[in-house]
Design an enzyme around this catalytic site. Sequence first.
Site, PDB file in Angstrom:
ATOM      1  N   HIS A   1       0.840  -1.205   0.000  1.00 63.95           N
ATOM      2  CA  HIS A   1       0.000   0.000   0.000  1.00 63.95           C
ATOM      3  C   HIS A   1       0.874   1.254   0.000  1.00 63.95           C
ATOM      4  O   HIS A   1       0.675   2.163  -0.811  1.00 63.95           O
ATOM      5  CB  HIS A   1      -0.954   0.034   1.206  1.00 63.95           C
ATOM      6  CG  HIS A   1      -1.560   1.389   1.394  1.00 63.95           C
ATOM      7  ND1 HIS A   1      -2.666   1.805   0.681  1.00 63.95           N
ATOM      8  CD2 HIS A   1      -1.160   2.454   2.136  1.00 63.95           C
ATOM      9  CE1 HIS A   1      -2.925   3.065   1.001  1.00 63.95           C
ATOM     10  NE2 HIS A   1      -2.031   3.479   1.880  1.00 63.95           N
TER      11      HIS A   1
ATOM     12  N   HIS B   1       1.534   5.042  -2.846  1.00 66.60           N
ATOM     13  CA  HIS B   1       1.881   6.452  -2.623  1.00 66.60           C
ATOM     14  C   HIS B   1       3.078   6.961  -3.420  1.00 66.60           C
ATOM     15  O   HIS B   1       3.116   8.138  -3.769  1.00 66.60           O
ATOM     16  CB  HIS B   1       2.159   6.692  -1.137  1.00 66.60           C
ATOM     17  CG  HIS B   1       0.944   6.660  -0.258  1.00 66.60           C
ATOM     18  ND1 HIS B   1       0.063   7.725  -0.158  1.00 66.60           N
ATOM     19  CD2 HIS B   1       0.448   5.712   0.569  1.00 66.60           C
ATOM     20  CE1 HIS B   1      -0.910   7.423   0.693  1.00 66.60           C
ATOM     21  NE2 HIS B   1      -0.714   6.192   1.151  1.00 66.60           N
TER      22      HIS B   1
ATOM     23  N   SER C   1      -3.905   0.854  -4.936  1.00 62.72           N
ATOM     24  CA  SER C   1      -3.248  -0.339  -4.390  1.00 62.72           C
ATOM     25  C   SER C   1      -4.244  -1.462  -4.110  1.00 62.72           C
ATOM     26  O   SER C   1      -3.874  -2.506  -3.603  1.00 62.72           O
ATOM     27  CB  SER C   1      -2.474   0.016  -3.106  1.00 62.72           C
ATOM     28  OG  SER C   1      -3.360   0.473  -2.093  1.00 62.72           O
TER      29      SER C   1
HETATM   30 FE    FE Z   1      -1.959   5.382   2.680  1.00 65.09          FE
END
Ligand code: FE
Length: 290
Positions: free
Chosen positions: A127, A132, A193
């Site tokens: 994730h 990100h 994700s």
């Molecule tokens: Fe996050």
Amino acid sequence: MASTDLIRPASAASDWTIPQGWKHYTASEHAMWDQLFERQVKLLPGRAAPEFLAGLDILRLSRPGIPNFDELSERLMKATGWQVVPVPGLIPDDVFFDHLANRRFVAGNFIRKPEQIDYLQEPDVFHDVFGHVPLLANPVFADYMQAYGVGGQRAANGGVIEKLARLYWYTVEFGLIRSGDQGLKIYGAGIVSSFGETIFSLDDPSPNRLGFDVRRLMRTKYRIDDYQQNYFVIDSFEDLLRQTLQTDFGPLYAELEDAPDIEIETILPTDAVYTHGTQSYAREKATEQA
Ligand code: FE
Ligand code: HBI
């Protein structure tokens, strides 16, 4: 759990960082990363924002498997001056804000177990890094993330932090973007994700897709245990930065102090609603209260 209740493990430094321990990942942990990576990379073209897809190359390192954060940071540093630093899991708000304000993105060093492939509560390395890091290679989004950290450090009280947390949630984690005449695209890390939410957020008729409005957004509750009921749609990353963190939040916080929260299922008459079309989404004014 409030992130102020967290207890720092003995192995973590005062800023909550730990060694990544890249050499200790097992072959099956690296294989889990590769499996998740392949699955998302196949799904995302046409669904993810072009800015996210452009940033994905930063993750293609010299070896497959879970990225080595030192190697990743070196590449990210060249692109936008950001680094990725390992942490054991959720960290307190003030520590999180300090890292962001200094262009350090904190990432969990662990990876989900095979039985958690589709859902886990704590942010793992897939994730945090896959979700990100690609947008942190985009200069405008990189500035937005830093400005969020600075905004968090300035936020004086808990009520304000709750509203800022909603801004993070509905943009950085679960944001949608209008991509010219290409319709809606995903950019939030919690969506990109997730195999299931990548499809749900764009295709399912049940969630509300609302035009981005910072006052409205900061009053809106959110869910942490299921796909979102609301997604907010930005026009561009430049516009997001301009409308939020480049604006003086003082008067906004004062205005919002007594404004009631908005329940997740509510559509207001003033909301701009994106409705499902065959090719793209039409943006309409809501005419009735849901
Ligand atoms: Fe996050
Ligand atoms: N810690 N590791 C980690 N990752 C986060 O995304 C995170 C956090 N601590 C606090 C936090 N997020 C939120 O409280 C802020 O968005 C407000």
